[in-house]
Design an enzyme around this catalytic site. Structure first.
Site, PDB file in Angstrom:
ATOM      1  N   GLY A  68       1.963   2.775  -2.885  1.00 20.10           N
ATOM      2  CA  GLY A  68       1.598   3.954  -3.514  1.00 20.10           C
ATOM      3  C   GLY A  68       0.330   4.201  -3.206  1.00 20.10           C
ATOM      4  O   GLY A  68       0.014   5.748  -4.012  1.00 20.10           O
ATOM      5  N   CYS A  69       0.180   3.844  -3.052  1.00 22.70           N
ATOM      6  CA  CYS A  69      -2.015   4.678  -2.474  1.00 22.70           C
ATOM      7  C   CYS A  69      -1.726   4.898  -1.865  1.00 22.70           C
ATOM      8  O   CYS A  69      -2.220   6.103  -2.449  1.00 22.70           O
ATOM      9  CB  CYS A  69      -2.999   3.458  -2.378  1.00 22.70           C
ATOM     10  SG  CYS A  69      -2.525   1.911  -3.426  1.00 22.70           S
TER      11      CYS A  69
ATOM     12  N   GLY B 123       0.716  -1.362   0.084  1.00 22.43           N
ATOM     13  CA  GLY B 123      -0.102   0.318   0.011  1.00 22.43           C
ATOM     14  C   GLY B 123       0.665   1.539   0.148  1.00 22.43           C
ATOM     15  O   GLY B 123       0.410   2.223  -0.022  1.00 22.43           O
TER      16      GLY B 123
HETATM   17  N1  LIG Z   1      11.560   0.559   1.958  1.00 20.36           N
HETATM   18  C1  LIG Z   1      10.996   1.894   1.855  1.00 20.36           C
HETATM   19  N2  LIG Z   1      11.622   2.398   2.843  1.00 20.36           N
HETATM   20  C2  LIG Z   1      11.301   3.832   2.591  1.00 20.36           C
HETATM   21  N3  LIG Z   1      10.456   4.816   1.626  1.00 20.36           N
HETATM   22  C3  LIG Z   1       9.422   3.938   0.449  1.00 20.36           C
HETATM   23  C4  LIG Z   1      10.318   1.989   0.782  1.00 20.36           C
HETATM   24  N4  LIG Z   1       9.298   2.186  -0.159  1.00 20.36           N
HETATM   25  C5  LIG Z   1       8.547   2.570  -1.619  1.00 20.36           C
HETATM   26  N5  LIG Z   1       9.199   3.835  -0.110  1.00 20.36           N
HETATM   27  C6  LIG Z   1       8.770   4.824  -1.111  1.00 20.36           C
HETATM   28  O1  LIG Z   1       7.252   4.863  -1.289  1.00 20.36           O
HETATM   29  C7  LIG Z   1       6.436   5.353  -2.163  1.00 20.36           C
HETATM   30  C8  LIG Z   1       5.524   4.607  -2.310  1.00 20.36           C
HETATM   31  O2  LIG Z   1       6.504   4.353  -3.813  1.00 20.36           O
HETATM   32  P1  LIG Z   1       6.776   2.585  -4.208  1.00 20.36           P
HETATM   33  O3  LIG Z   1       7.722   2.852  -5.545  1.00 20.36           O
HETATM   34  O4  LIG Z   1       7.088   2.193  -3.393  1.00 20.36           O
HETATM   35  O5  LIG Z   1       5.192   3.143  -4.700  1.00 20.36           O
HETATM   36  P2  LIG Z   1       4.605   2.484  -5.763  1.00 20.36           P
HETATM   37  O6  LIG Z   1       5.496   0.797  -6.109  1.00 20.36           O
HETATM   38  O7  LIG Z   1       3.135   2.033  -6.202  1.00 20.36           O
HETATM   39  O8  LIG Z   1       3.450   0.925  -3.981  1.00 20.36           O
HETATM   40  P3  LIG Z   1       2.529  -0.541  -4.740  1.00 20.36           P
HETATM   41  O9  LIG Z   1       3.509  -1.606  -4.991  1.00 20.36           O
HETATM   42  O10 LIG Z   1       1.646  -0.158  -3.251  1.00 20.36           O
HETATM   43  O11 LIG Z   1       1.406  -0.020  -5.473  1.00 20.36           O
HETATM   44  C9  LIG Z   1       7.573   6.396  -2.255  1.00 20.36           C
HETATM   45  O12 LIG Z   1       7.595   7.477  -1.998  1.00 20.36           O
HETATM   46  C10 LIG Z   1       8.899   5.638  -2.377  1.00 20.36           C
HETATM   47  O13 LIG Z   1      10.294   6.169  -2.360  1.00 20.36           O
HETATM   48  C1  LIG Z   2      -7.515  -2.488  -4.971  1.00 17.21           C
HETATM   49  C2  LIG Z   2      -5.294  -2.553  -4.709  1.00 17.21           C
HETATM   50  N1  LIG Z   2      -5.849  -0.929  -5.965  1.00 17.21           N
HETATM   51  C3  LIG Z   2      -4.270  -0.617  -5.579  1.00 17.21           C
HETATM   52  C4  LIG Z   2      -2.976  -1.281  -5.374  1.00 17.21           C
HETATM   53  C5  LIG Z   2      -1.219  -1.637  -5.546  1.00 17.21           C
HETATM   54  O1  LIG Z   2      -1.097  -1.570  -4.280  1.00 17.21           O
HETATM   55  C6  LIG Z   2      -3.638  -2.729  -4.699  1.00 17.21           C
HETATM   56  N2  LIG Z   2      -2.936  -3.653  -4.362  1.00 17.21           N
HETATM   57  N3  LIG Z   2      -5.080  -3.052  -4.591  1.00 17.21           N
END
Ligand SMILES: Nc1ncnc2c1ncn2[C@@H]1O[C@H](COP(=O)(O)OP(=O)(O)OP(=O)(O)O)[C@@H](O)[C@H]1O
Ligand SMILES: Cc1ncc(CO)c(N)n1
Length: 275
Positions: A217-218, A215
């Site tokens: 990214g969300c 979560g």
């Molecule tokens: N281990 C970590 N420590 C600190 N910040 C992190 C870490 N992992 C991700 N982030 C930060 O969290 C935020 C979301 O980035 P991320 O790239 O993980 O998004 P995402 O891949 O869209 O997430 P999801 O997998 O939930 O869709 C960014 O600001 C990223 O730099």
């Molecule tokens: C419903 C939903 N939206 C977005 C993501 C992306 O992390 C997820 N795992 N599930």
């Protein structure tokens, strides 16, 4: 007192860490009244996505219409939209109601690798929704997909800056390219913010050594939408959202046998109870 308002248009995550649930928790934590349009149900836990059931376009349109024709909103955040038809309907409705601030999180794949969007319909995101966005918040695999690059093509900060600038061509005012997946940046989790009129700016935080990142990214995009609903300019909203998600990751916890969840209340600085 009338609170600021934010609407999330996204999928439901039964595990509570991502999707609609992450968005509403984040809005509430940041003092913004949250509303929701559910695009799909997912059966999801720490081990992955076990089932997906998209909602009919007509009920998605009806939810948006119900909220925006009567209550209005200060910002919209979109998440999982599942396919091209839903994406087009959402883009049209956002345009019709003249939503002031739009955050598009182009959700394609869940952490465990399950597809949350039909890849072959990606053009709807590129051509219909991105032009309506004030800011779009891809992670690295999403940026590659949108740009038509092979997965893993973005490996350095320079690659990220160039990709963020290239993504502006789809029509959003800003791009926040998240570097959570950047493998060779071990000490920092660094994201780049590019704007049509501003050069790229880096937002960095210490990389927290945890696997419990369901979560992230969300939560980032929802925090951005909440701060934008409150009237913050994009660059300040992005910096504040970064601080919010970093605190939530620092307080993440094992939740099931796989990838655990963030603690959305961490920014308050209080322990979350039984932990
Ligand atoms: N281990 C970590 N420590 C600190 N910040 C992190 C870490 N992992 C991700 N982030 C930060 O969290 C935020 C979301 O980035 P991320 O790239 O993980 O998004 P995402 O891949 O869209 O997430 P999801 O997998 O939930 O869709 C960014 O600001 C990223 O730099
Ligand atoms: C419903 C939903 N939206 C977005 C993501 C992306 O992390 C997820 N795992 N599930």
């Amino acid at each position: 007192m009338k609170p600021f308002l934010a609407l999330t248009i996204a999928g439901s995550d039964s595990g509570g860490g991502a999707g609609i649930q992450a968005d509403l928790k984040t809005f509430q934590e940041l003092g913004v009244f949250g509303m929701s349009v559910i695009t799909a149900l997912t059966a999801q836990n720490s081990l992955g996505v076990h089932a997906v059931h998209p909602a009919p376009v007509s009920i998605i349109e009806a939810q948006i219409e119900a909220v925006l024709s009567d209550m209005g909103t200060d910002a919209v955040k979109t998440g999982m939209l599942y396919d091209g038809a839903i994406t087009e309907a959402v883009a049209w409705a956002i345009g019709r109601y003249g939503v002031p601030r739009v955050v598009v999180d182009p959700v394609l794949v869940a952490k465990g690798g399950s597809e949350l969007f039909r890849r072959e319909e990606l053009d709807a995101l590129r051509t219909k929704l991105l032009p309506a966005a004030e800011i779009v918040t891809p992670n690295l695999p999403e940026a590659c997909a949108l740009l038509g690059l092979p997965d893993g093509a973005l490996r350095t900060r320079r690659d990220m800056e160039q990709a963020a600038i290239a993504l502006l061509d789809f029509g959003s005012r800003y791009v926040l390219l998240k570097g959570g997946h950047l493998e060779n940046e071990e000490e920092e989790a660094a994201d780049v913010l590019a704007g049509r009129d501003d050069g790229p700016v880096w937002l960095s935080a210490p990389r927290i050594p945890t696997g419990h990142t369901h979560g992230t990214g969300c939560t980032t995009a929802a925090a951005l939408a909440a701060y934008m609903a409150r009237g913050y300019p994009v660059a300040e909203a992005a910096a504040a959202a970064k601080a919010f998600v970093t605190a939530a990751i620092r307080a993440s916890f094992p939740h099931g046998a796989g990838t655990g969840s963030l603690w959305h209340g961490a920014h308050r600085g209080e322990p979350g109870g039984r932990r």
